[in-house]
Design an enzyme around this catalytic site. Structure first.
Site, PDB file in Angstrom:
ATOM      1  N   GLY A   1     -22.822  35.279   7.035  1.00 36.23           N
ATOM      2  CA  GLY A   1     -22.429  33.888   7.199  1.00 36.23           C
ATOM      3  C   GLY A   1     -23.113  33.025   6.153  1.00 36.23           C
ATOM      4  O   GLY A   1     -24.227  33.330   5.728  1.00 36.23           O
TER       5      GLY A   1
ATOM      6  N   GLN B   1     -26.337  25.324   2.462  1.00 35.44           N
ATOM      7  CA  GLN B   1     -27.198  26.354   1.869  1.00 35.44           C
ATOM      8  C   GLN B   1     -27.011  26.482   0.359  1.00 35.44           C
ATOM      9  O   GLN B   1     -27.874  27.005  -0.335  1.00 35.44           O
ATOM     10  CB  GLN B   1     -26.935  27.724   2.519  1.00 35.44           C
ATOM     11  CG  GLN B   1     -27.302  27.786   3.988  1.00 35.44           C
ATOM     12  CD  GLN B   1     -27.028  29.146   4.575  1.00 35.44           C
ATOM     13  OE1 GLN B   1     -25.934  29.420   5.058  1.00 35.44           O
ATOM     14  NE2 GLN B   1     -28.006  30.027   4.527  1.00 35.44           N
TER      15      GLN B   1
ATOM     16  N   CYS C   1     -31.501  34.566   8.022  1.00 38.42           N
ATOM     17  CA  CYS C   1     -30.786  33.519   7.306  1.00 38.42           C
ATOM     18  C   CYS C   1     -31.073  33.655   5.816  1.00 38.42           C
ATOM     19  O   CYS C   1     -32.226  33.853   5.426  1.00 38.42           O
ATOM     20  CB  CYS C   1     -31.248  32.146   7.805  1.00 38.42           C
ATOM     21  SG  CYS C   1     -30.409  30.762   7.004  1.00 38.42           S
ATOM     22  N   LEU C   2     -30.036  33.547   4.991  1.00 38.07           N
ATOM     23  CA  LEU C   2     -30.220  33.651   3.537  1.00 38.07           C
ATOM     24  C   LEU C   2     -31.134  32.540   3.014  1.00 38.07           C
ATOM     25  O   LEU C   2     -31.734  32.702   1.949  1.00 38.07           O
ATOM     26  CB  LEU C   2     -28.864  33.609   2.826  1.00 38.07           C
ATOM     27  CG  LEU C   2     -28.017  34.877   3.004  1.00 38.07           C
ATOM     28  CD1 LEU C   2     -26.587  34.648   2.559  1.00 38.07           C
ATOM     29  CD2 LEU C   2     -28.636  36.045   2.240  1.00 38.07           C
TER      30      LEU C   2
ATOM     31  N   HIS D   1     -25.033  29.598  14.682  1.00 36.25           N
ATOM     32  CA  HIS D   1     -26.044  29.558  13.608  1.00 36.25           C
ATOM     33  C   HIS D   1     -25.533  28.746  12.418  1.00 36.25           C
ATOM     34  O   HIS D   1     -26.239  27.878  11.891  1.00 36.25           O
ATOM     35  CB  HIS D   1     -26.383  30.993  13.202  1.00 36.25           C
ATOM     36  CG  HIS D   1     -27.317  31.119  12.037  1.00 36.25           C
ATOM     37  ND1 HIS D   1     -28.587  31.662  12.146  1.00 36.25           N
ATOM     38  CD2 HIS D   1     -27.169  30.774  10.726  1.00 36.25           C
ATOM     39  CE1 HIS D   1     -29.166  31.622  10.960  1.00 36.25           C
ATOM     40  NE2 HIS D   1     -28.331  31.103  10.072  1.00 36.25           N
ATOM     41  N   GLU D   2     -24.289  29.033  12.001  1.00 35.29           N
ATOM     42  CA  GLU D   2     -23.718  28.329  10.836  1.00 35.29           C
ATOM     43  C   GLU D   2     -23.453  26.859  11.156  1.00 35.29           C
ATOM     44  O   GLU D   2     -23.665  25.983  10.324  1.00 35.29           O
ATOM     45  CB  GLU D   2     -22.433  29.022  10.364  1.00 35.29           C
ATOM     46  CG  GLU D   2     -22.585  30.478   9.934  1.00 35.29           C
ATOM     47  CD  GLU D   2     -23.730  30.718   8.968  1.00 35.29           C
ATOM     48  OE1 GLU D   2     -24.053  29.815   8.181  1.00 35.29           O
ATOM     49  OE2 GLU D   2     -24.327  31.812   9.026  1.00 35.29           O
TER      50      GLU D   2
ATOM     51  N   HIS E   1     -26.414  24.703  10.715  1.00 32.44           N
ATOM     52  CA  HIS E   1     -26.678  24.315   9.316  1.00 32.44           C
ATOM     53  C   HIS E   1     -26.009  22.973   8.987  1.00 32.44           C
ATOM     54  O   HIS E   1     -26.559  22.169   8.236  1.00 32.44           O
ATOM     55  CB  HIS E   1     -26.131  25.372   8.342  1.00 32.44           C
ATOM     56  CG  HIS E   1     -27.054  26.534   8.119  1.00 32.44           C
ATOM     57  ND1 HIS E   1     -28.319  26.394   7.574  1.00 32.44           N
ATOM     58  CD2 HIS E   1     -26.892  27.861   8.345  1.00 32.44           C
ATOM     59  CE1 HIS E   1     -28.891  27.595   7.480  1.00 32.44           C
ATOM     60  NE2 HIS E   1     -28.044  28.499   7.941  1.00 32.44           N
TER      61      HIS E   1
HETATM   62  C1  QAP Z   1     -26.591  34.259  10.094  1.00 29.59           C
HETATM   63  O1  QAP Z   1     -27.341  35.408   8.228  1.00 29.59           O
HETATM   64  C2  QAP Z   1     -26.760  35.206  11.237  1.00 29.59           C
HETATM   65  O2  QAP Z   1     -33.598  37.314   5.247  1.00 29.59           O
HETATM   66  C3  QAP Z   1     -26.174  34.901   8.809  1.00 29.59           C
HETATM   67  O3  QAP Z   1     -33.594  38.844   3.048  1.00 29.59           O
HETATM   68  C4  QAP Z   1     -27.672  36.246  11.180  1.00 29.59           C
HETATM   69  O4  QAP Z   1     -26.238  36.593   6.701  1.00 29.59           O
HETATM   70  C5  QAP Z   1     -26.028  35.056  12.354  1.00 29.59           C
HETATM   71  C6  QAP Z   1     -29.992  37.840   4.920  1.00 29.59           C
HETATM   72  C7  QAP Z   1     -27.807  37.123  12.254  1.00 29.59           C
HETATM   73  C8  QAP Z   1     -26.147  35.913  13.412  1.00 29.59           C
HETATM   74  C9  QAP Z   1     -27.034  36.958  13.361  1.00 29.59           C
HETATM   75  C10 QAP Z   1     -31.205  37.390   5.398  1.00 29.59           C
HETATM   76  C11 QAP Z   1     -29.996  38.625   3.765  1.00 29.59           C
HETATM   77  C12 QAP Z   1     -28.714  37.484   5.548  1.00 29.59           C
HETATM   78  C13 QAP Z   1     -32.400  37.743   4.773  1.00 29.59           C
HETATM   79  C14 QAP Z   1     -27.289  36.251   7.157  1.00 29.59           C
HETATM   80  C15 QAP Z   1     -32.386  38.537   3.629  1.00 29.59           C
HETATM   81  C16 QAP Z   1     -31.173  38.970   3.126  1.00 29.59           C
HETATM   82  C17 QAP Z   1     -28.599  36.654   6.595  1.00 29.59           C
HETATM   83 CO    CO Z   2     -28.392  30.547   7.986  1.00 26.20          CO
END
Ligand code: QAP
Ligand code: CO
Length: 203
Positions: free
Chosen positions: A65, A70, A126-127, A168-169, A172
Site C-alpha cells: 500500500g 508518502q 510502513c514504507l 492504514h492508508e 495517511h
Molecule cells: C501498509 O505497508 C500495511 O519497513 C503497507 O523496510 C502493512 O507496504 C498494511 C515495507 C501491513 C497492512 C499490513 C515496510 C517495506 C512495506 C518496511 C507496506 C520496509 C520495506 C510496507
Molecule cells: Co504506511
C-alpha cells in the site's frame, strides 16, 4: 475471470509488465506525513499518471500500500495491491533483478471509511517507517466509498488484511502514521530509535 484479470482500466499495466517512474518516498519525521490531505477535484491525465507512478513505486519498494502523502503529495489518494507476485531473477548480464506479475491494483480517490464491527490485530509496517513492524488493533469489518480514476463513485466491503491496509492508508490521508496507534512507551521508543537512525545516516 479472476479478480486478478480485472485491471484493464489502467492501459500501461498488463498481467506481465508495467511502466512508470520511481517516486521518492518520504520517511518519518517528514512534515508531509502529518498534514491533512486535500480532496481530489480534477480527474484528468495527470491524476492517472500520478496513480500509475505510485503503483510502480509501491511494487518496486516492495509494498502492499502507498498513500500520496508518502511521496510528498497531500491529496486524498492511495493505491493497494495485496496479491502481486515478485520473483528474483538473474539477468543475462549476471545482474540480480526482480520480475513482477499478476498485478491486482486498487486505486482509491477521496475514500470515506465506515467502521462496522469486530476487532483485528495485525503486525503492520510502513514504507515511511522503514524497519518497524508492530501489532496494531483495528476494526475488522469496514465499508469504503471512494471514486475511481474517472471520478465514478465506487464502494467495497473489506475484512482481514485488506481492511487493515485500507485503514492504514486512509490514516495517511489524515496525517496519521501507524506508530501513533502504539502505546505511549512503545511509540516513544520507536520514534527515538528512528530519529537516532536518521541522524546516524546523515553523518
Ligand atoms: C501498509 O505497508 C500495511 O519497513 C503497507 O523496510 C502493512 O507496504 C498494511 C515495507 C501491513 C497492512 C499490513 C515496510 C517495506 C512495506 C518496511 C507496506 C520496509 C520495506 C510496507
Ligand atoms: Co504506511
Amino acid at each position: 475471470m479472476s479478480d486478478r484479470d480485472n485491471f484493464d482500466y489502467i492501459p500501461s499495466f498488463s498481467k506481465y509488465k508495467f511502466t512508470g517512474n520511481l517516486l521518492t518516498i518520504f520517511t518519518f519525521p517528514s512534515p508531509c506525513l502529518t498534514k491533512i490531505s486535500e480532496p481530489v477535484t480534477t480527474f484528468d491525465e495527470s491524476l492517472e499518471k500520478l496513480c500509475k507512478d505510485m503503483l510502480y513505486t509501491m511494487y518496486h519498494s516492495p509494498g502492499i500500500g502507498l498513500a500520496a502523502p508518502q511521496i510528498g503529495i497531500n491529496k486524498r489518494i492511495f493505491v493497494i495491491d495485496l496479491n502481486y507476485d515478485r520473483e528474483e531473477v538473474t539477468r543475462a548480464d549476471g545482474q540480480e533483478d526482480f520480475n513482477y506479475s499478476n498485478f491486482c491494483p486498487l486505486i482509491l480517490i477521496n475514500p470515506e471509511i465506515k467502521l462496522l464491527n469486530g476487532e483485528i490485530v495485525y503486525e503492520e509496517g510502513c514504507l515511511s517507517v522503514p524497519g518497524v513492524y508492530e501489532e496494531v488493533k483495528r476494526v475488522e469489518h469496514i465499508e469504503v466509498t471512494y471514486q475511481d480514476l474517472k471520478g465514478q463513485p465506487k464502494s467495497l466491503c473489506a475484512t482481514g488484511l485488506l481492511s487493515v491496509c485500507l485503514q492504514h492508508e486512509n490514516d495517511h490521508l489524515n496525517g496519521i502514521l501507524f506508530i501513533e496507534k502504539l502505546s505511549f512507551i512503545k511509540k516513544d521508543l520507536v520514534k527515538k530509535r528512528l530519529l537516532k537512525e536518521k541522524k546516524r545516516k546523515k553523518i
